[in-house]
Structure formats: structure tokens, C-alpha cells
Design a protein around this motif. Structure first.
Motif, PDB file in Angstrom:
ATOM      1  N   UNK A  89      32.703  30.506  25.706  1.00 14.69           N
ATOM      2  CA  UNK A  89      32.878  31.151  23.898  1.00 14.69           C
ATOM      3  C   UNK A  89      34.555  30.674  23.952  1.00 14.69           C
ATOM      4  N   UNK A  90      34.897  29.689  24.346  1.00 18.06           N
ATOM      5  CA  UNK A  90      35.568  28.989  23.243  1.00 18.06           C
ATOM      6  C   UNK A  90      35.865  28.160  22.228  1.00 18.06           C
ATOM      7  N   UNK A  91      36.822  29.151  22.095  1.00 18.92           N
ATOM      8  CA  UNK A  91      36.792  28.663  20.139  1.00 18.92           C
ATOM      9  C   UNK A  91      36.598  30.503  19.448  1.00 18.92           C
ATOM     10  N   UNK A  92      35.690  31.023  20.079  1.00 25.66           N
ATOM     11  CA  UNK A  92      36.335  32.436  19.052  1.00 25.66           C
ATOM     12  C   UNK A  92      37.297  33.630  18.927  1.00 25.66           C
TER      13      UNK A  92
ATOM     14  N   UNK B  50      46.264  39.241  27.376  1.00 30.72           N
ATOM     15  CA  UNK B  50      45.532  39.654  28.296  1.00 30.72           C
ATOM     16  C   UNK B  50      43.902  38.824  28.141  1.00 30.72           C
ATOM     17  N   UNK B  51      43.139  38.398  26.608  1.00 27.56           N
ATOM     18  CA  UNK B  51      42.356  38.378  26.328  1.00 27.56           C
ATOM     19  C   UNK B  51      42.304  37.169  25.376  1.00 27.56           C
ATOM     20  N   UNK B  52      43.114  36.499  25.396  1.00 24.48           N
ATOM     21  CA  UNK B  52      43.584  34.930  24.847  1.00 24.48           C
ATOM     22  C   UNK B  52      44.085  34.503  25.846  1.00 24.48           C
TER      23      UNK B  52
ATOM     24  N   UNK C 238      39.324  32.886  27.970  1.00 22.63           N
ATOM     25  CA  UNK C 238      39.017  34.107  29.086  1.00 22.63           C
ATOM     26  C   UNK C 238      38.446  34.262  29.698  1.00 22.63           C
ATOM     27  N   UNK C 239      37.207  34.446  29.488  1.00 20.89           N
ATOM     28  CA  UNK C 239      36.197  35.015  29.390  1.00 20.89           C
ATOM     29  C   UNK C 239      35.185  34.136  29.910  1.00 20.89           C
TER      30      UNK C 239
ATOM     31  N   UNK D  87      32.884  37.887  25.337  1.00 24.73           N
ATOM     32  CA  UNK D  87      34.688  38.718  24.876  1.00 24.73           C
ATOM     33  C   UNK D  87      34.711  39.407  24.250  1.00 24.73           C
ATOM     34  N   UNK D  88      35.401  40.424  24.542  1.00 24.05           N
ATOM     35  CA  UNK D  88      35.330  41.367  24.303  1.00 24.05           C
ATOM     36  C   UNK D  88      36.423  41.834  22.430  1.00 24.05           C
ATOM     37  N   UNK D  89      35.782  42.579  21.522  1.00 23.68           N
ATOM     38  CA  UNK D  89      35.786  42.387  20.311  1.00 23.68           C
ATOM     39  C   UNK D  89      36.229  40.994  19.231  1.00 23.68           C
TER      40      UNK D  89
END
Length: 245
Positions: A85-88, A56-58, A80-81, A16-18
Motif C-alpha cells: 500500500x505504498x503511496x497511500x 505512527x501511521x506514516x 508502514x502497514x 492502512x487505517x484512515x
């Protein structure tokens, strides 16, 4: 000199970006540089986020500028990715710098000032103050689509390196170069290829976002200073085949 590989928002193609896990993946892959974006929260904290909105990313919604750090930290920036990676969380600039320090990273840290849509008042001063925590052996590179942000940052820290980002129009970038405010150009790779890479020879060229093998091979054969890619591990393998170990 080999073409350097800068991880675009970390290893954006595989994480997941950033997010901190994305930057860690890029470091683990051996990327020569880390690229990311900085904005300001409602309570004046330096936030790592590309879009002006977190939609878009969260899993939450809203503009970065309308949310406090505490509110932004409640957003899930990984789910979302992939559910893996849930919880990032959305990181702060300080947290990214701490990650670089923990990994003893010695490459380039390219921070894009995301002021082309919202001109966050005082962001350049806040970024400069935070960057005092950056180890001296990390090369600092600032970039922006907003020429005014580059001018303001250059006055605050003239010792840093500056690059002009652009997708289609180069007029402002040429003016910045003419006034010796930038030393490099970061163009869209599609734009670059359509114009056959014709640029002023004194400027370093670092195209974005170079994800296809075809574009990677093109850039490595042209021996550009660096490329920005969502797939740093893949780019390292392609570079090895073109430019050697």
C-alpha cells in the motif's frame, strides 16, 4: 433489528487505517457504517487522522496541527502497514465524502471530533459546513471523547445524532445524556463486559473495538445497536451465524 457493523477507521485490520483504500475495503465488504476521525491542519484543512501526530501511521513525523495540507500529502500513509500500500495518502474529509458519494453509500457515517487533546478552534463550524456535501440518505453520527465538542456541535446542528465516547469514566457521558445532548454511548468493549452491560435503557450502545470472535459473539447475542470493528468482513460472517441473514 440486526446489530450494525461499523468499520473502525475503515477496514483497519486489513488495510492502512484512515485511508481511502481502507474505507473502500469496508464499503466493499458491506459494512453498515464507516467510522473515522477528523483534525485540523496548520492551514485550517479538515484532515482524516486518528493520532495528533502522524509518526505512527506514516513515514514522516510531526503534529497534524503544525503541518499544512501540502506537507501532510507528502506523507506515505500506507507503507508502514505493508509495502503493498505504498503511496497511500492522508485523506481530507472532503475526499472521504466524495468516496462515499461515488460508492452510493447509504449507511452511517460516524465522524469522531478529535478534540480531546487539542481543542481545534472552530473545527465544529468547519465540519458542519463540509457536511453540507454529505448526501441526505447517509446517516450522520458525531462522536467525541470531549463533551465540550459535543455541546458545541449540537448547538450548530441539533438535528444530527450525537454519541459520547469513553474508555473508563462514564460521568461526563451520563451528564450529556441527562441533558438530552446524546442518544447513544460508545464504550470500550472490555469496560462494557466487566460491568455486564448495565446502562440506561434509552441509550443505544455501540461498543469498540470489537475484534475477537468472542467479543463479536457477545455483542451480537446482546443485540447492541452496533459494534465498531477493525475487521468488518469477519464481523459480517460472525453476525450471520448469530443473527442470521
Amino acid at each position: 433489528m440486526k446489530t450494525k457493523i461499523f468499520a473502525h477507521r475503515g477496514s483497519k485490520g486489513t488495510r492502512p487505517e484512515n485511508t481511502l483504500i481502507s474505507f473502500q475495503a469496508a464499503i466493499d465488504a458491506g459494512a453498515d457504517g464507516i467510522e473515522t476521525d477528523v483534525q485540523l491542519s496548520k492551514d485550517g484543512k479538515l484532515i482524516i487522522m486518528h493520532d495528533e501526530k502522524i509518526d505512527r501511521t506514516t513515514n514522516l513525523t510531526g503534529r497534524v496541527t503544525d503541518l499544512t495540507l501540502a506537507e501532510l500529502k507528502k506523507a506515505d500513509a500506507g507503507v508502514k502497514f505493508s509495502d503493498e500500500y505504498r503511496g497511500e495518502q492522508i485523506p481530507t474529509l472532503e475526499e472521504v465524502i466524495e468516496l462515499l458519494k461515488r460508492n452510493n453509500f447509504k449507511g452511517t457515517f460516524n465522524l469522531e471530533l478529535k478534540t480531546n487533546h487539542i481543542e481545534y478552534q472552530g473545527i465544529e463550524e468547519l465540519v458542519n459546513e463540509q457536511m453540507r456535501q454529505l448526501p441526505a440518505d447517509i446517516h450522520l453520527l458525531y462522536s467525541s471523547f470531549n463533551p465540550n465538542s459535543i455541546r458545541r456541535m449540537q448547538k450548530i446542528n441539533p438535528e444530527a445524532e450525537f454519541a459520547s465516547l469513553f474508555q473508563f469514566k462514564i460521568k461526563e457521558s451520563r451528564l450529556l445524556a441527562k441533558n438530552h445532548l446524546i442518544t447513544s454511548l460508545h464504550p470500550d468493549v472490555t469496560w462494557l463486559r466487566e460491568r455486564h452491560g448495565l446502562f440506561w435503557p434509552k441509550l443505544l450502545i455501540r461498543p469498540w473495538t470489537v475484534n475477537s470472535t468472542k467479543n463479536m459473539i457477545y455483542c451480537f447475542k446482546k443485540k447492541y445497536d452496533a459494534i465498531f470493528t477493525d475487521y468488518p468482513a469477519k464481523a459480517l460472517e460472525v453476525r450471520k451465524n448469530i443473527q442470521g441473514d
